[in-house]
Motif scaffolding. Sequence first.
Motif, PDB file in Angstrom:
ATOM      1  N   PHE A 272      26.981   2.527  32.039  1.00  0.00           N
ATOM      2  CA  PHE A 272      26.706   3.164  33.327  1.00  0.00           C
ATOM      3  C   PHE A 272      26.654   4.673  33.177  1.00  0.00           C
ATOM      4  O   PHE A 272      27.001   5.223  32.140  1.00  0.00           O
ATOM      5  N   VAL A 273      26.194   5.320  34.251  1.00  0.00           N
ATOM      6  CA  VAL A 273      26.043   6.777  34.263  1.00  0.00           C
ATOM      7  C   VAL A 273      26.857   7.336  35.416  1.00  0.00           C
ATOM      8  O   VAL A 273      26.953   6.717  36.469  1.00  0.00           O
ATOM      9  N   GLU A 274      27.468   8.482  35.176  1.00  0.00           N
ATOM     10  CA  GLU A 274      28.069   9.249  36.264  1.00  0.00           C
ATOM     11  C   GLU A 274      27.183  10.472  36.427  1.00  0.00           C
ATOM     12  O   GLU A 274      27.184  11.367  35.582  1.00  0.00           O
ATOM     13  N   ALA A 275      26.398  10.458  37.496  1.00  0.00           N
ATOM     14  CA  ALA A 275      25.441  11.534  37.731  1.00  0.00           C
ATOM     15  C   ALA A 275      26.200  12.786  38.153  1.00  0.00           C
ATOM     16  O   ALA A 275      27.211  12.701  38.843  1.00  0.00           O
ATOM     17  N   ILE A 276      25.676  13.916  37.734  1.00  0.00           N
ATOM     18  CA  ILE A 276      26.357  15.177  37.991  1.00  0.00           C
ATOM     19  C   ILE A 276      26.363  15.536  39.478  1.00  0.00           C
ATOM     20  O   ILE A 276      27.310  16.131  39.971  1.00  0.00           O
ATOM     21  N   ASN A 277      25.320  15.144  40.220  1.00  0.00           N
ATOM     22  CA  ASN A 277      25.255  15.596  41.616  1.00  0.00           C
ATOM     23  C   ASN A 277      24.789  14.517  42.584  1.00  0.00           C
ATOM     24  O   ASN A 277      24.175  14.802  43.578  1.00  0.00           O
ATOM     25  N   ARG A 278      25.080  13.253  42.280  1.00  0.00           N
ATOM     26  CA  ARG A 278      24.628  12.168  43.169  1.00  0.00           C
ATOM     27  C   ARG A 278      25.646  11.049  43.242  1.00  0.00           C
ATOM     28  O   ARG A 278      26.401  10.833  42.317  1.00  0.00           O
ATOM     29  N   GLN A 279      25.579  10.329  44.348  1.00  0.00           N
ATOM     30  CA  GLN A 279      26.342   9.090  44.484  1.00  0.00           C
ATOM     31  C   GLN A 279      25.464   7.961  43.956  1.00  0.00           C
ATOM     32  O   GLN A 279      24.242   8.059  44.027  1.00  0.00           O
ATOM     33  N   PRO A 280      26.065   6.871  43.443  1.00  0.00           N
ATOM     34  CA  PRO A 280      25.238   5.783  42.878  1.00  0.00           C
ATOM     35  C   PRO A 280      24.149   5.267  43.825  1.00  0.00           C
ATOM     36  O   PRO A 280      23.063   4.944  43.400  1.00  0.00           O
ATOM     37  N   TYR A 281      24.423   5.221  45.141  1.00  0.00           N
ATOM     38  CA  TYR A 281      23.415   4.692  46.065  1.00  0.00           C
ATOM     39  C   TYR A 281      22.228   5.638  46.239  1.00  0.00           C
ATOM     40  O   TYR A 281      21.217   5.271  46.839  1.00  0.00           O
ATOM     41  N   GLN A 282      22.328   6.861  45.716  1.00  0.00           N
ATOM     42  CA  GLN A 282      21.233   7.827  45.865  1.00  0.00           C
ATOM     43  C   GLN A 282      20.312   7.862  44.641  1.00  0.00           C
ATOM     44  O   GLN A 282      19.352   8.602  44.641  1.00  0.00           O
ATOM     45  N   TYR A 283      20.633   7.094  43.603  1.00  0.00           N
ATOM     46  CA  TYR A 283      19.821   7.133  42.382  1.00  0.00           C
ATOM     47  C   TYR A 283      18.392   6.724  42.688  1.00  0.00           C
ATOM     48  O   TYR A 283      18.148   5.813  43.465  1.00  0.00           O
ATOM     49  N   GLU A 284      17.463   7.391  42.037  1.00  0.00           N
ATOM     50  CA  GLU A 284      16.060   7.010  42.144  1.00  0.00           C
ATOM     51  C   GLU A 284      15.492   6.939  40.745  1.00  0.00           C
ATOM     52  O   GLU A 284      15.968   7.613  39.841  1.00  0.00           O
ATOM     53  N   MET A 285      14.442   6.139  40.588  1.00  0.00           N
ATOM     54  CA  MET A 285      13.764   6.030  39.301  1.00  0.00           C
ATOM     55  C   MET A 285      13.288   7.427  38.902  1.00  0.00           C
ATOM     56  O   MET A 285      12.758   8.152  39.720  1.00  0.00           O
ATOM     57  N   GLY A 286      13.530   7.802  37.666  1.00  0.00           N
ATOM     58  CA  GLY A 286      13.088   9.109  37.200  1.00  0.00           C
ATOM     59  C   GLY A 286      14.154  10.189  37.311  1.00  0.00           C
ATOM     60  O   GLY A 286      13.923  11.322  36.916  1.00  0.00           O
ATOM     61  N   ASP A 287      15.333   9.851  37.863  1.00  0.00           N
ATOM     62  CA  ASP A 287      16.421  10.829  37.948  1.00  0.00           C
ATOM     63  C   ASP A 287      17.032  11.110  36.580  1.00  0.00           C
ATOM     64  O   ASP A 287      17.658  12.134  36.378  1.00  0.00           O
ATOM     65  N   PHE A 288      16.902  10.161  35.665  1.00  0.00           N
ATOM     66  CA  PHE A 288      17.505  10.270  34.350  1.00  0.00           C
ATOM     67  C   PHE A 288      16.415  10.159  33.290  1.00  0.00           C
ATOM     68  O   PHE A 288      15.400   9.509  33.523  1.00  0.00           O
ATOM     69  N   PRO A 289      16.636  10.761  32.119  1.00  0.00           N
ATOM     70  CA  PRO A 289      15.640  10.630  31.054  1.00  0.00           C
ATOM     71  C   PRO A 289      15.377   9.150  30.749  1.00  0.00           C
ATOM     72  O   PRO A 289      16.301   8.335  30.754  1.00  0.00           O
TER      73      PRO A 289
END
Length: 166
Positions: A46-63
Amino acid sequence: EVLRTLRVRLFGPAKELVGTDQFGNKYYRVPKHETRAGQIIPERRFVEAINRQPYQYEMGDFPTEWEAWIRKKRKDPPTIEEILRNENYREEMKQKVKDVLEKDKLLQAKEYKEGLVAEPARTHVEGHASAPYYGKKEPSPDPTSTASTFQPGSWMPPGSGGSHKK
């Protein structure tokens, strides 16, 4: 060692930091392990995004390379060098595609001008393509028979030339 074993048995293994991408997102894995009850829990990534909550993830947010690792499409996590190399390659390809399209537009314009190629035809059709009477002014009348009285072949749309009524 005994305390660690006990903790793993009670709570499962701790998450391990696997890497960080160029944006600062952190990627973790929890190794495959067995619960006290003997149930096998597969490896979790899993990923812990620097500035987002998991429900806000969108395709293309991560490499894409990290996305592939999280989805277990690749075994090993990517290196920052690999990500940057791929990023440069994608940028070069975008530029090449842009150049080719530009060159193609210029060539087409030149061919139109010289009369080598006809301009694309522009057709206008009434109605909407999803309408059952696309291109016609009005719909044909629906058949009047019902399921219990319908005879196959008995209904013909108007203007179809069918004259054999039963």
